[in-house]
Design a protein around this motif. Structure first.
Motif, PDB file in Angstrom:
ATOM      1  N   GLY A  76      14.245  56.920   0.820  1.00 47.52           N
ATOM      2  CA  GLY A  76      15.249  56.892  -0.237  1.00 47.52           C
ATOM      3  C   GLY A  76      15.905  55.525  -0.345  1.00 47.52           C
ATOM      4  O   GLY A  76      15.789  54.679   0.555  1.00 47.52           O
ATOM      5  N   PHE A  77      16.604  55.326  -1.465  1.00 53.03           N
ATOM      6  CA  PHE A  77      17.285  54.056  -1.750  1.00 53.03           C
ATOM      7  C   PHE A  77      18.767  54.340  -1.957  1.00 53.03           C
ATOM      8  O   PHE A  77      19.129  55.227  -2.745  1.00 53.03           O
ATOM      9  CB  PHE A  77      16.689  53.413  -3.001  1.00 53.03           C
ATOM     10  CG  PHE A  77      17.380  52.145  -3.440  1.00 53.03           C
ATOM     11  CD1 PHE A  77      17.095  50.929  -2.836  1.00 53.03           C
ATOM     12  CD2 PHE A  77      18.333  52.176  -4.453  1.00 53.03           C
ATOM     13  CE1 PHE A  77      17.732  49.767  -3.242  1.00 53.03           C
ATOM     14  CE2 PHE A  77      18.975  51.027  -4.868  1.00 53.03           C
ATOM     15  CZ  PHE A  77      18.681  49.806  -4.253  1.00 53.03           C
ATOM     16  N   ILE A  78      19.626  53.609  -1.272  1.00 53.70           N
ATOM     17  CA  ILE A  78      21.075  53.814  -1.348  1.00 53.70           C
ATOM     18  C   ILE A  78      21.721  52.679  -2.130  1.00 53.70           C
ATOM     19  O   ILE A  78      21.437  51.502  -1.894  1.00 53.70           O
ATOM     20  CB  ILE A  78      21.693  53.885   0.065  1.00 53.70           C
ATOM     21  CG1 ILE A  78      21.125  55.083   0.838  1.00 53.70           C
ATOM     22  CG2 ILE A  78      23.211  53.991  -0.020  1.00 53.70           C
ATOM     23  CD1 ILE A  78      21.545  55.107   2.296  1.00 53.70           C
ATOM     24  N   LEU A  79      22.586  53.045  -3.066  1.00 56.64           N
ATOM     25  CA  LEU A  79      23.399  52.071  -3.789  1.00 56.64           C
ATOM     26  C   LEU A  79      24.852  52.494  -3.632  1.00 56.64           C
ATOM     27  O   LEU A  79      25.242  53.583  -4.064  1.00 56.64           O
ATOM     28  CB  LEU A  79      23.024  52.021  -5.274  1.00 56.64           C
ATOM     29  CG  LEU A  79      23.640  50.859  -6.067  1.00 56.64           C
ATOM     30  CD1 LEU A  79      22.959  49.538  -5.674  1.00 56.64           C
ATOM     31  CD2 LEU A  79      23.512  51.077  -7.563  1.00 56.64           C
ATOM     32  N   TYR A  80      25.642  51.639  -2.981  1.00 53.72           N
ATOM     33  CA  TYR A  80      27.043  51.977  -2.728  1.00 53.72           C
ATOM     34  C   TYR A  80      27.878  51.798  -3.995  1.00 53.72           C
ATOM     35  O   TYR A  80      27.524  51.029  -4.896  1.00 53.72           O
ATOM     36  CB  TYR A  80      27.593  51.124  -1.590  1.00 53.72           C
ATOM     37  CG  TYR A  80      26.915  51.410  -0.272  1.00 53.72           C
ATOM     38  CD1 TYR A  80      27.301  52.504   0.502  1.00 53.72           C
ATOM     39  CD2 TYR A  80      25.865  50.612   0.181  1.00 53.72           C
ATOM     40  CE1 TYR A  80      26.658  52.782   1.714  1.00 53.72           C
ATOM     41  CE2 TYR A  80      25.223  50.886   1.379  1.00 53.72           C
ATOM     42  CZ  TYR A  80      25.627  51.966   2.137  1.00 53.72           C
ATOM     43  OH  TYR A  80      24.979  52.251   3.323  1.00 53.72           O
ATOM     44  N   ARG A  81      28.974  52.511  -4.040  1.00 60.24           N
ATOM     45  CA  ARG A  81      29.821  52.473  -5.230  1.00 60.24           C
ATOM     46  C   ARG A  81      30.292  51.060  -5.542  1.00 60.24           C
ATOM     47  O   ARG A  81      30.415  50.669  -6.710  1.00 60.24           O
ATOM     48  CB  ARG A  81      31.014  53.403  -5.029  1.00 60.24           C
ATOM     49  CG  ARG A  81      31.908  53.499  -6.240  1.00 60.24           C
ATOM     50  CD  ARG A  81      33.044  54.440  -5.978  1.00 60.24           C
ATOM     51  NE  ARG A  81      34.015  54.369  -7.057  1.00 60.24           N
ATOM     52  CZ  ARG A  81      35.179  54.987  -7.040  1.00 60.24           C
ATOM     53  NH1 ARG A  81      35.509  55.729  -6.013  1.00 60.24           N
ATOM     54  NH2 ARG A  81      36.005  54.877  -8.044  1.00 60.24           N
ATOM     55  N   THR A  82      30.541  50.275  -4.508  1.00 66.96           N
ATOM     56  CA  THR A  82      30.976  48.897  -4.716  1.00 66.96           C
ATOM     57  C   THR A  82      29.877  48.043  -5.330  1.00 66.96           C
ATOM     58  O   THR A  82      30.141  46.929  -5.780  1.00 66.96           O
ATOM     59  CB  THR A  82      31.424  48.271  -3.385  1.00 66.96           C
ATOM     60  OG1 THR A  82      30.375  48.415  -2.411  1.00 66.96           O
ATOM     61  CG2 THR A  82      32.684  48.959  -2.860  1.00 66.96           C
ATOM     62  N   GLU A  83      28.638  48.575  -5.359  1.00 67.61           N
ATOM     63  CA  GLU A  83      27.504  47.843  -5.924  1.00 67.61           C
ATOM     64  C   GLU A  83      27.138  48.327  -7.326  1.00 67.61           C
ATOM     65  O   GLU A  83      26.139  47.878  -7.890  1.00 67.61           O
ATOM     66  CB  GLU A  83      26.283  47.990  -5.007  1.00 67.61           C
ATOM     67  CG  GLU A  83      26.496  47.434  -3.608  1.00 67.61           C
ATOM     68  CD  GLU A  83      25.333  47.721  -2.686  1.00 67.61           C
ATOM     69  OE1 GLU A  83      24.871  46.775  -2.007  1.00 67.61           O
ATOM     70  OE2 GLU A  83      24.862  48.874  -2.637  1.00 67.61           O
ATOM     71  N   TYR A  84      27.920  49.233  -7.901  1.00 69.81           N
ATOM     72  CA  TYR A  84      27.609  49.763  -9.231  1.00 69.81           C
ATOM     73  C   TYR A  84      27.540  48.658 -10.294  1.00 69.81           C
ATOM     74  O   TYR A  84      26.863  48.817 -11.309  1.00 69.81           O
ATOM     75  CB  TYR A  84      28.647  50.793  -9.651  1.00 69.81           C
ATOM     76  CG  TYR A  84      28.459  52.170  -9.027  1.00 69.81           C
ATOM     77  CD1 TYR A  84      27.412  52.416  -8.140  1.00 69.81           C
ATOM     78  CD2 TYR A  84      29.327  53.212  -9.299  1.00 69.81           C
ATOM     79  CE1 TYR A  84      27.246  53.654  -7.561  1.00 69.81           C
ATOM     80  CE2 TYR A  84      29.166  54.470  -8.731  1.00 69.81           C
ATOM     81  CZ  TYR A  84      28.129  54.690  -7.862  1.00 69.81           C
ATOM     82  OH  TYR A  84      27.963  55.925  -7.301  1.00 69.81           O
ATOM     83  N   ALA A  85      28.238  47.548 -10.050  1.00 75.31           N
ATOM     84  CA  ALA A  85      28.209  46.440 -11.016  1.00 75.31           C
ATOM     85  C   ALA A  85      26.811  45.838 -11.144  1.00 75.31           C
ATOM     86  O   ALA A  85      26.519  45.145 -12.114  1.00 75.31           O
ATOM     87  CB  ALA A  85      29.208  45.359 -10.619  1.00 75.31           C
ATOM     88  N   SER A  86      25.933  46.122 -10.174  1.00 72.00           N
ATOM     89  CA  SER A  86      24.573  45.575 -10.221  1.00 72.00           C
ATOM     90  C   SER A  86      23.631  46.444 -11.056  1.00 72.00           C
ATOM     91  O   SER A  86      22.479  46.079 -11.268  1.00 72.00           O
ATOM     92  CB  SER A  86      24.006  45.439  -8.802  1.00 72.00           C
ATOM     93  OG  SER A  86      23.842  46.714  -8.204  1.00 72.00           O
ATOM     94  N   ILE A  87      24.114  47.590 -11.540  1.00 71.24           N
ATOM     95  CA  ILE A  87      23.268  48.488 -12.334  1.00 71.24           C
ATOM     96  C   ILE A  87      23.092  47.943 -13.748  1.00 71.24           C
ATOM     97  O   ILE A  87      24.050  47.545 -14.402  1.00 71.24           O
ATOM     98  CB  ILE A  87      23.893  49.903 -12.408  1.00 71.24           C
ATOM     99  CG1 ILE A  87      23.926  50.540 -11.017  1.00 71.24           C
ATOM    100  CG2 ILE A  87      23.102  50.789 -13.379  1.00 71.24           C
ATOM    101  CD1 ILE A  87      24.616  51.890 -10.985  1.00 71.24           C
TER     102      ILE A  87
END
Length: 305
Positions: A76-87
């Protein structure tokens, strides 16, 4: 009870509420695609696909099968909430859903949104979002009145103001009266791509202060797959290496555009083609999708009859 005591109590209670809401808050747009297979495109061009699992601290894309990476297998791949700007974009392709997932999508998407409970919940949410600035300003005014009288809070304005903003952020998302009127209606949205504004249509499903969700949209999806020894399949695209050539087969139910060759080539369902060996295969999917954009990436521009 003097004003200093009241202020300290307010700060303490607010801190507890903020901590609880931070631990439980999840974005409404992302919740709509929870437990569905999605494609996540990041702003650096990286594409990841898997079943979306959402928590307050971030999201997990669970792979359908383990992927070998170096000496280990990733699940699986994890994206933390603080990284949502990278979406950049999150896609869900209805044609790729199984029967149970399609029924669940229809229930979430097209079920009636009327009723007293739904109306009250929506009204309360919009109310807190609409008065956010007023609450923040009130917090600032309160600090301004107390600070000269207290060395405890002197120089802490920034901390308390931030607490006030966090409190209302987690009570409700931003309220946009224009978008509110358009929920459930077909709209034209714009994206800045290839140095120009491109227009696409779809139905506005939801919005929050961070994201906008469009369903039944026709928009191209660009995907790049690494060429590995042997045969591999991803998103219905089969890639097989043979001698110095790569055989690409379209196992999807819709045509795809192959961008790897010198001239773009349309592969119909079931068709294949052979090209000279390359490191990556790039394709464009053009079919109806549900999509989530950061509000910095797309804007609703027109209404449609």
């Amino acid at each position: 009870m003097n004003s200093l005591t009241i202020t300290i109590i307010v700060i303490f209670v607010t801190a507890i509420i903020v901590a609880y809401l931070k631990a439980t808050w999840r974005d409404r747009c992302l919740k709509d695609m929870e437990k569905f297979p999605v494609i996540l495109i990041l702003k650096d061009g990286k594409a990841v696909w898997g079943t979306l699992e959402l928590e307050s601290s971030g999201l997990l894309l669970r792979y359908s099968k383990p992927h070998k990476s170096g000496s280990h297998f990733e699940t699986g791949f994890i994206l933390y909430r603080t990284e949502y700007a990278s979406i950049k974009t999150i896609y869900r392709i209805p044609a790729d859903l199984d029967e149970a997932q399609r029924r669940r999508r229809e229930l979430r998407t097209f079920s009636s949104k009327s009723g007293l409970l739904v109306t009250v919940r929506k009204t309360v949410r919009n109310f807190f979002a609409a008065v956010r600035d007023a609450i923040v300003e009130s917090m600032k005014l309160l600090i301004g009145q107390v600070t000269p009288k207290s060395s405890v809070l002197s120089g802490k304005e920034k901390y308390v103001n931030k607490m006030g903003e966090s409190f209302v952020d987690y009570i409700g998302n931003s309220y946009d009266p224009l978008l509110e009127k358009l929920i459930g209606k077909r709209v034209v949205y714009e994206r800045f791509e290839n140095d120009a504004w491109q227009e696409y249509t779809g139905i506005l499903k939801n919005y929050t202060k961070d994201f906008i969700e469009i369903i039944n949209a026709i928009t191209p999806i660009m995907l790049t797959f690494p060429v590995k020894p042997g045969k591999s399949t991803a998103m219905g695209i089969a890639i097989e290496t043979k001698d110095n050539h790569v055989i690409i087969t379209n196992n999807r139910q819709t045509p795809v555009k192959l961008l790897t060759s010198e001239k773009p080539l349309i592969l119909q369902p079931g068709e294949n083609t052979e090209i000279t060996h390359v490191e990556n295969v790039s394709v464009e999917l053009s079919e109806e999708v549900d999509v989530i954009f950061p509000r910095s990436e797309a804007i609703v521009r027109h209404t449609v009859d």
